[in-house]
Design a protein around this motif. Structure first.
Motif, PDB file in Angstrom:
ATOM      1  N   UNK A 274       0.854  -1.189   0.000  1.00  0.00           N
ATOM      2  CA  UNK A 274       0.000   0.000   0.000  1.00  0.00           C
ATOM      3  C   UNK A 274       0.887   1.236   0.000  1.00  0.00           C
ATOM      4  N   UNK A 275       0.598   2.175  -0.892  1.00  0.00           N
ATOM      5  CA  UNK A 275       1.332   3.439  -0.908  1.00  0.00           C
ATOM      6  C   UNK A 275       0.540   4.491  -0.151  1.00  0.00           C
ATOM      7  N   UNK A 276       1.256   5.426   0.423  1.00  0.00           N
ATOM      8  CA  UNK A 276       0.635   6.494   1.196  1.00  0.00           C
ATOM      9  C   UNK A 276       0.985   7.821   0.527  1.00  0.00           C
TER      10      UNK A 276
ATOM     11  N   UNK B  40      -0.875 -11.604   5.474  1.00  0.00           N
ATOM     12  CA  UNK B  40      -0.518 -13.004   5.709  1.00  0.00           C
ATOM     13  C   UNK B  40       0.991 -13.199   5.794  1.00  0.00           C
ATOM     14  N   UNK B  41       1.757 -12.534   4.921  1.00  0.00           N
ATOM     15  CA  UNK B  41       3.205 -12.717   4.927  1.00  0.00           C
ATOM     16  C   UNK B  41       3.823 -12.180   6.206  1.00  0.00           C
ATOM     17  N   UNK B  42       3.279 -11.095   6.734  1.00  0.00           N
ATOM     18  CA  UNK B  42       3.772 -10.556   8.002  1.00  0.00           C
ATOM     19  C   UNK B  42       3.604 -11.607   9.097  1.00  0.00           C
TER      20      UNK B  42
ATOM     21  N   UNK C 176       7.802  -6.512   5.147  1.00  0.00           N
ATOM     22  CA  UNK C 176       6.482  -6.989   4.728  1.00  0.00           C
ATOM     23  C   UNK C 176       5.365  -6.175   5.361  1.00  0.00           C
ATOM     24  N   UNK C 177       5.575  -5.696   6.592  1.00  0.00           N
ATOM     25  CA  UNK C 177       4.554  -4.886   7.271  1.00  0.00           C
ATOM     26  C   UNK C 177       4.354  -3.541   6.588  1.00  0.00           C
TER      27      UNK C 177
ATOM     28  N   UNK D 232      13.521 -10.550  11.075  1.00  0.00           N
ATOM     29  CA  UNK D 232      12.774  -9.393  11.593  1.00  0.00           C
ATOM     30  C   UNK D 232      12.786  -8.258  10.573  1.00  0.00           C
ATOM     31  N   UNK D 233      13.917  -8.062   9.903  1.00  0.00           N
ATOM     32  CA  UNK D 233      13.970  -7.031   8.852  1.00  0.00           C
ATOM     33  C   UNK D 233      12.960  -7.346   7.754  1.00  0.00           C
ATOM     34  N   UNK D 234      12.893  -8.622   7.346  1.00  0.00           N
ATOM     35  CA  UNK D 234      11.886  -9.015   6.356  1.00  0.00           C
ATOM     36  C   UNK D 234      10.470  -8.819   6.908  1.00  0.00           C
ATOM     37  N   UNK D 235      10.285  -9.126   8.185  1.00  0.00           N
ATOM     38  CA  UNK D 235       8.990  -8.965   8.854  1.00  0.00           C
ATOM     39  C   UNK D 235       8.532  -7.503   8.795  1.00  0.00           C
ATOM     40  N   UNK D 236       9.439  -6.594   9.112  1.00  0.00           N
ATOM     41  CA  UNK D 236       9.107  -5.162   9.083  1.00  0.00           C
ATOM     42  C   UNK D 236       8.891  -4.694   7.650  1.00  0.00           C
TER      43      UNK D 236
END
Length: 425
Positions: free
Chosen positions: A1-3, A128-130, A217-218, A211-215
């Motif tokens: 999502x872009x802001x 889901x990926x997060x 993906x978030x 965790x870097x990938x987690x963030x």
């Protein structure tokens, strides 16, 4: 999502402009945790636990690196090297207690983070990926913690390794070779200590990478929020800094107070006294238990006491323990309800709190002796755990009548009063 309404990084100082042009780290930080990252305006303090988990991991890495400088991964001196750290190394007692209790606090905040995700539906699309990466982090944490628990080479360390790795031998054909491969022999010894120490040192850095990938993906869909309603526009968001950096700072202060109280006033409250006895392969402790954060899964492991069909009870227990965690990977597709937040799902909310109670009882059973009535209670609670995810959640999603959702986050926060709504440029 872009802001599209997010602020864009525009450094004013010449040095920062030069750095942003050659190595855009300031831009990365600004867009990740600064005013360039808009977040829902209604996040509560349950959204602090992600930051707290990252801080707890930092404590573990820093203290672990220093402790590794003084630890010896050898069965004859491992226990003595830990005592050397406690008695002879400058502030070694504090570093050791910070590391040991830091693991417990890491699991506390991660468990809170997981249950917050379950309550507010943070595992649902488009996140889901997060969620999946979060479960991977949880598995890596469990592996790291188990290997770290073996390193002090006390009685509970040795026999915990003996019992837990012994369950792999229940797997037909490949089980015993896997166990020998893990231990480097037929029983925990120097080879196992070296392997566990190496992996225990390495895995926190793997966790940091995930965790870097987690963030990352978030940041694509953006954060979930207590209402579960998607962001509609700039009126629904505020910049991460300074609003949520201040809120996270408050949560971090409370975390540090609780953490310091345990480290300095009750450093052994979360451990086991038998681990201050050197490992002795010839003397079995009266009651072998893992660390507290494994208790619910240990109770599921012990719930199977009778062979069923051609499969021994020991293998059923191993399968059930790993399945209890594997279920979390499939949760985004098990729960088909379009409503995320349990605040608007009355039936699911009741089931959620029953699940919380069930896990707490499983933890109590996991620390208790393998005798009645604990075995029978553990069997009932383990059965309910799987019933909740495999049967109850899909049925609730199909038949539940949710409460009306607000039209937007702003409406949920400010109500229908037009004078209370913020002006949008």
């Amino acid at each position: 999502m872009s802001f599209p309404w997010a602020e864009h990084y525009a450094p004013k100082h010449p040095l920062m402009r030069y750095l942003d042009e050659k190595l855009p780290l300031p831009r990365l930080v600004y867009n990740a945790v600064g005013a360039g990252y808009p977040v829902p305006r209604n996040l509560n303090y349950f959204w602090n636990f992600g930051v707290l988990a990252g801080f707890a991991l930092t404590i573990q890495i820093v203290t672990g690196i220093i402790l590794a400088m003084h630890y010896a991964a050898n069965g004859t001196v491992a226990f003595d090297s830990v005592e050397h750290i406690m008695r002879d190394v400058n502030s070694g007692w504090m570093l050791r207690y910070m590391h040991a209790n830091g693991a417990s606090f890491f699991f506390i905040v991660v468990y809170m983070h997981i249950f917050r995700g379950l309550y507010y539906g943070s595992y649902k699309a488009p996140r889901e990926m997060v969620w999946l990466l979060g479960v991977v982090i949880f598995l890596l944490m469990m592996a790291t913690a188990f290997m770290g628990y073996v390193l002090p080479w006390g009685q509970m360390s040795f026999w915990g390794a003996q019992v837990i790795t012994g369950f792999f031998s229940a797997i037909p054909v490949v089980g015993e070779p896997i166990r020998q491969w893990l231990l480097g022999g037929f029983a925990p010894d120097n080879a196992a200590l070296n392997r566990f120490f190496s992996l225990h040192y390495l895995l926190p850095f793997v966790i940091a990478a995930v965790i870097i990938l987690h963030i990352w993906a978030l940041h694509i869909p953006g954060s979930n929020n207590p209402t579960g309603v998607d962001v509609k526009g700039p009126q629904d968001t505020v910049p991460f800094h300074p609003y949520y950096t201040a809120k996270d700072g408050m949560g971090l202060g409370v975390f540090l107070i609780c953490y310091s109280l345990v480290v300095f006033f009750a450093p052994n409250a979360l451990g086991h006294p038998d681990n201050y006895i050197p490992a002795n392969p010839l003397t079995t402790p009266a009651h072998i238990v893992p660390e507290w954060y494994f208790w619910p899964f240990y109770a599921i492991l012990r719930a199977f006491t009778v062979n069923f069909l051609w499969i021994p009870a020991k293998l059923w227990g191993v399968v059930a323990m790993f399945s209890a965690i594997a279920l979390l990977f499939f949760l985004p597709w098990i729960d088909r309800s379009p409503i995320r937040s349990a605040n608007y799902r009355p039936m699911y909310r009741i089931a959620f709190w029953v699940l919380v109670a069930d896990v707490l009882v499983l933890g109590w059973v996991g620390k208790s002796p393998a005798e009645e009535p604990y075995v029978r209670i553990g069997q009932f609670c383990a059965a309910y755990y799987f019933f909740h995810f495999l049967i109850l959640v899909p049925l609730i999603a199909k038949f539940e009548k949710p409460l009306p959702l607000p039209n937007s986050i702003t409406e949920a926060v400010l109500g229908h009063d037009p004078e209370a709504a913020p002006a949008v440029a």
